[in-house]
Motif scaffolding. Structure first.
Motif, PDB file in Angstrom:
ATOM      1  N   TYR A 213       0.852  -1.185   0.000  1.00  0.00           N
ATOM      2  CA  TYR A 213       0.000   0.000   0.000  1.00  0.00           C
ATOM      3  C   TYR A 213       0.892   1.241   0.000  1.00  0.00           C
ATOM      4  N   TYR A 214       0.405   2.292  -0.660  1.00  0.00           N
ATOM      5  CA  TYR A 214       1.174   3.537  -0.631  1.00  0.00           C
ATOM      6  C   TYR A 214       0.235   4.719  -0.460  1.00  0.00           C
ATOM      7  N   THR A 215       0.800   5.790   0.038  1.00  0.00           N
ATOM      8  CA  THR A 215       0.092   7.061   0.112  1.00  0.00           C
ATOM      9  C   THR A 215       0.947   8.133  -0.560  1.00  0.00           C
ATOM     10  N   VAL A 216       0.265   9.147  -1.070  1.00  0.00           N
ATOM     11  CA  VAL A 216       0.914  10.353  -1.581  1.00  0.00           C
ATOM     12  C   VAL A 216       0.677  11.446  -0.545  1.00  0.00           C
ATOM     13  N   SER A 230      -5.330  14.033   1.950  1.00  0.00           N
ATOM     14  CA  SER A 230      -6.693  13.575   2.254  1.00  0.00           C
ATOM     15  C   SER A 230      -7.224  12.647   1.172  1.00  0.00           C
ATOM     16  N   THR A 231      -6.607  12.680  -0.015  1.00  0.00           N
ATOM     17  CA  THR A 231      -7.050  11.805  -1.101  1.00  0.00           C
ATOM     18  C   THR A 231      -6.412  10.420  -1.038  1.00  0.00           C
ATOM     19  N   SER A 232      -5.513  10.199  -0.076  1.00  0.00           N
ATOM     20  CA  SER A 232      -4.852   8.898   0.077  1.00  0.00           C
ATOM     21  C   SER A 232      -5.364   8.201   1.330  1.00  0.00           C
ATOM     22  N   ASN A 233      -6.028   7.072   1.144  1.00  0.00           N
ATOM     23  CA  ASN A 233      -6.493   6.292   2.287  1.00  0.00           C
ATOM     24  C   ASN A 233      -5.290   5.624   2.951  1.00  0.00           C
ATOM     25  N   ASP A 234      -5.142   5.861   4.242  1.00  0.00           N
ATOM     26  CA  ASP A 234      -3.944   5.412   4.968  1.00  0.00           C
ATOM     27  C   ASP A 234      -4.212   4.088   5.678  1.00  0.00           C
ATOM     28  N   GLY A 235      -4.463   3.048   4.894  1.00  0.00           N
ATOM     29  CA  GLY A 235      -4.766   1.759   5.516  1.00  0.00           C
ATOM     30  C   GLY A 235      -4.970   0.683   4.481  1.00  0.00           C
ATOM     31  N   TRP A 236      -5.626  -0.417   4.888  1.00  0.00           N
ATOM     32  CA  TRP A 236      -5.770  -1.605   4.063  1.00  0.00           C
ATOM     33  C   TRP A 236      -6.524  -1.347   2.764  1.00  0.00           C
ATOM     34  N   SER A 237      -7.393  -0.342   2.745  1.00  0.00           N
ATOM     35  CA  SER A 237      -8.155  -0.065   1.520  1.00  0.00           C
ATOM     36  C   SER A 237      -7.483   1.010   0.675  1.00  0.00           C
ATOM     37  N   GLY A 238      -6.218   1.298   0.970  1.00  0.00           N
ATOM     38  CA  GLY A 238      -5.513   2.353   0.265  1.00  0.00           C
ATOM     39  C   GLY A 238      -5.029   1.946  -1.107  1.00  0.00           C
ATOM     40  N   LEU A 239      -4.319   2.859  -1.749  1.00  0.00           N
ATOM     41  CA  LEU A 239      -3.780   2.628  -3.087  1.00  0.00           C
ATOM     42  C   LEU A 239      -2.715   1.536  -3.067  1.00  0.00           C
ATOM     43  N   ARG A 240      -2.644   0.801  -4.171  1.00  0.00           N
ATOM     44  CA  ARG A 240      -1.610  -0.231  -4.296  1.00  0.00           C
ATOM     45  C   ARG A 240      -0.870  -0.058  -5.613  1.00  0.00           C
ATOM     46  N   TYR A 241       0.441  -0.329  -5.584  1.00  0.00           N
ATOM     47  CA  TYR A 241       1.184  -0.355  -6.837  1.00  0.00           C
ATOM     48  C   TYR A 241       0.538  -1.323  -7.814  1.00  0.00           C
ATOM     49  N   CYS A 464      -2.595  -1.489 -12.124  1.00  0.00           N
ATOM     50  CA  CYS A 464      -1.769  -2.605 -12.591  1.00  0.00           C
ATOM     51  C   CYS A 464      -2.131  -3.875 -11.834  1.00  0.00           C
ATOM     52  N   THR A 465      -2.057  -5.000 -12.547  1.00  0.00           N
ATOM     53  CA  THR A 465      -2.287  -6.301 -11.913  1.00  0.00           C
ATOM     54  C   THR A 465      -1.270  -7.300 -12.435  1.00  0.00           C
ATOM     55  N   THR A 466      -0.770  -8.137 -11.539  1.00  0.00           N
ATOM     56  CA  THR A 466       0.146  -9.217 -11.910  1.00  0.00           C
ATOM     57  C   THR A 466      -0.433 -10.536 -11.426  1.00  0.00           C
ATOM     58  N   SER A 467      -0.541 -11.503 -12.339  1.00  0.00           N
ATOM     59  CA  SER A 467      -1.040 -12.828 -11.979  1.00  0.00           C
ATOM     60  C   SER A 467       0.020 -13.879 -12.310  1.00  0.00           C
ATOM     61  N   ARG A 468       0.193 -14.837 -11.403  1.00  0.00           N
ATOM     62  CA  ARG A 468       0.995 -16.041 -11.691  1.00  0.00           C
ATOM     63  C   ARG A 468       0.025 -17.164 -12.021  1.00  0.00           C
ATOM     64  N   VAL A 469       0.204 -17.763 -13.198  1.00  0.00           N
ATOM     65  CA  VAL A 469      -0.723 -18.802 -13.659  1.00  0.00           C
ATOM     66  C   VAL A 469       0.073 -19.957 -14.265  1.00  0.00           C
ATOM     67  N   TYR A 470      -0.537 -21.138 -14.260  1.00  0.00           N
ATOM     68  CA  TYR A 470       0.169 -22.358 -14.643  1.00  0.00           C
ATOM     69  C   TYR A 470      -0.696 -23.226 -15.542  1.00  0.00           C
ATOM     70  N   PRO A 471      -0.881 -22.799 -16.798  1.00  0.00           N
ATOM     71  CA  PRO A 471      -1.721 -23.591 -17.694  1.00  0.00           C
ATOM     72  C   PRO A 471      -1.117 -24.962 -17.989  1.00  0.00           C
ATOM     73  N   LYS A 472      -1.991 -25.913 -18.268  1.00  0.00           N
ATOM     74  CA  LYS A 472      -1.556 -27.259 -18.652  1.00  0.00           C
ATOM     75  C   LYS A 472      -1.611 -27.440 -20.166  1.00  0.00           C
ATOM     76  N   LEU A 473      -2.597 -26.814 -20.802  1.00  0.00           N
ATOM     77  CA  LEU A 473      -2.775 -26.930 -22.253  1.00  0.00           C
ATOM     78  C   LEU A 473      -2.173 -25.742 -22.997  1.00  0.00           C
ATOM     79  N   ALA A 474      -2.386 -24.535 -22.471  1.00  0.00           N
ATOM     80  CA  ALA A 474      -1.991 -23.305 -23.180  1.00  0.00           C
ATOM     81  C   ALA A 474      -0.518 -22.994 -22.926  1.00  0.00           C
ATOM     82  N   VAL A 475       0.336 -23.886 -23.396  1.00  0.00           N
ATOM     83  CA  VAL A 475       1.771 -23.727 -23.174  1.00  0.00           C
ATOM     84  C   VAL A 475       2.495 -23.697 -24.521  1.00  0.00           C
TER      85      VAL A 475
END
Length: 507
Positions: A213-216, A230-241, A464-475
């Motif tokens: 989480y980050y704040t500006v 005041s536009t940065s939520n300072d907790g678990w619901s805050g901005l994320r990279y 931005c979102t990053t996913s780790r995935v492990y296809p069996k067929l789509a390789v």
């Protein structure tokens, strides 16, 4: 760090196995942050102050162009203490050997501190008073803490009376990062810079959630206090990279190209036994340039320009409509290893679903409304790492909702259909909201697809979102890439550019 034309990446590494333990500082060097040469470990347990582990930390370039590493050592009492290391030979361009002086540790947990929650010193910054400052991540009961230390000589450190910042009910703050960003443009700033036309960013990795989480906000140097806007939520619901599989990140100032570079770590989503079987675990994501958005409320991230040197064969699609239920294949590239940039044109937003104000968690919304559940405007986007007949695929997609005074945009990267493997996989639906103006009716998406990882950048890098995935067929050659739309409103692929990506050189 960047030093004399060379990028140095130090990272937590177990030389004896693919699971956590026996942690040393591995060391790789590069001239472009894409092609790397691995060297011998820079730091490994040898002294009483780090005999039980050499944990994370940072590098600082001192006056006279002298790099120094600060790191957390686990001492003979299993306390977390802060140590330093310096190059054995400054004339070696690769800085292969590092020395840990005997006046370590520099910083030990004070009276009343939790010695098992005191780690990950930041890059130092120097105030106008000539004193150096660092942060050390910690917690006090359930309150996350960024303890501040000052030094005139980088050896004798004194704890400040107050932390730079803390936040209730956030738990342990790991891997803190604190740096300035410019109000004007994309240029990065040296970590010590203060003054007008600057905001500061404080990022923490929350041990309890395994998200960052980050704040500006504003840094007050005379008080050594940081106050989030005041536009940065300072907790678990805050901005994320990054709203996906991304943790323990670290930024640095690239003085060679005047930019701030962000590194993140994506761990595995499979089992420890799977990691042992393949012999390795965890990857670094593509380095990202990071700067302050023009709205001054959040950061923007984009893969470094050097990545484009790996681009090979290119295919294009222009002005192609995608109606409800349609899948348009992007043919002619290696879909298992690709860079895709697409801009969608939304002819009308009139049929957007109504937004429920109770939807505060984007990931929950994505979980309820996956890529196959029909909406008004969306879901539309890309099906990455897809098998030919869609038995498995990882969709990265947008969905547009209508709120009373604006439209709400959701970006999802949903791994639930990513693999036919039934057990031992963590397959979440990652998601974040995108703060974007839809006045021009356009939404852009870039996805970097690399066999077991999909890094996506929505609206030019706002979410931005990053996913780790492990296809069996789509390789390998059996992986496919599609543009799709499962909303009632037809969308248009205004432009799509996709490249086969060559392998980086890893020595």
């Amino acid at each position: 760090m960047y030093f004399n034309g060379i990028y140095h990446l130090f990272y937590q590494y177990n030389p004896k196995g693919a699971v956590w333990g026996n942690i040393v500082w591995a060391h790789s060097v590069s001239t472009d942050m894409i092609n790397w040469e691995a060297l011998d470990p820079a730091i490994y347990p040898t002294k009483p102050f780090d005999i039980n582990g050499c944990w994370s930390g940072s590098a600082t370039i001192l006056p006279g162009n002298k790099p120094v590493i600060l790191y957390t050592g686990i001492d003979t009492q299993n306390r977390q203490v802060q140590n330093y290391a310096i190059p054995a030979n400054y004339s070696d361009p690769y800085l292969r050997e590092w020395v840990k002086p005997d006046n370590n540790p520099l910083v030990v947990p004070g009276e009343g501190m939790n010695a098992s929650a005191f780690r990950d010193p930041t890059t130092a910054w120097r105030g106008k008073d000539g004193q150096w400052r660092i942060l050390v991540g910690s917690k006090r009961k359930h309150r996350g803490m960024a303890f501040l230390y000052r030094s005139k000589d980088f050896v004798n450190w004194v704890q400040a009376r107050h932390p730079l910042h803390s936040s209730a009910n956030t738990g342990m703050w790991e891997c803190p990062d604190f740096y300035p960003v410019s109000l004007n443009g994309k240029n990065g700033l040296d970590t010590s810079l203060v003054g007008e036309n600057i905001k500061h960013v404080l990022k923490v990795s929350l041990d309890l959630t395994r998200y960052e989480y980050y704040t500006v906000g504003t840094y007050f140097p005379h008080k050594d206090r940081y106050v989030p806007d005041s536009t940065s939520n300072d907790g678990w619901s805050g901005l994320r990279y990054d709203y996906g599989n991304y943790y323990a990140s670290k930024s640095f100032f690239d003085a060679g190209k005047d930019r701030r570079i962000l590194w993140g770590w994506a761990n595995e989503s499979d089992t420890a036994q799977d990691d042992k079987d393949k012999g390795w675990a965890g990857i670094q994501t593509i380095p990202r340039m990071v700067w302050l958005d023009r709205n001054r409320k959040q950061l923007v991230q984009w893969p470094i320009k050097e990545l484009e040197t790996l681009r090979g064969k290119k295919v294009q699609i222009s002005n192609q409509q995608v109606r409800k239920g349609e899948h348009i294949e992007v043919k002619g590239i290696t879909a298992a290893q690709a860079d895709v940039e697409v801009t969608f044109l939304l002819p009308s937003l009139d049929n957007a679903e109504k937004f429920d104000p109770s939807w505060v968690n984007a990931q929950d919304v994505c979980g309820q409304k996956g890529s196959n559940i029909e909406g008004g405007v969306g879901p539309f986007g890309l099906l990455t790492l897809s098998s030919k007949h869609l038995e498995e695929y990882t969709p990265v997609f947008f969905r547009v909702f209508k709120a009373p005074n604006k439209h709400v945009v959701l970006l999802c990267s949903d791994a639930r259909s990513s693999s036919l493997k039934k057990s031992g996989l963590y397959k979440p639906s990652f998601a974040g909201f995108v703060d974007v103006d839809l006045a021009d009716g356009k939404l852009s998406l870039r996805s970097l697809i690399d066999h077991s990882v999909v890094e996506s950048f929505g609206a030019g890098g706002k979410t931005c979102t990053t996913s780790r995935v492990y296809p069996k067929l789509a390789v390998f050659n059996n992986a496919h890439l599609y543009a799709f739309n499962n909303g009632t409103e037809t969308v248009t692929v205004e432009s799509l550019n996709a490249w086969s990506m060559k392998n980086a050189q890893l020595k």
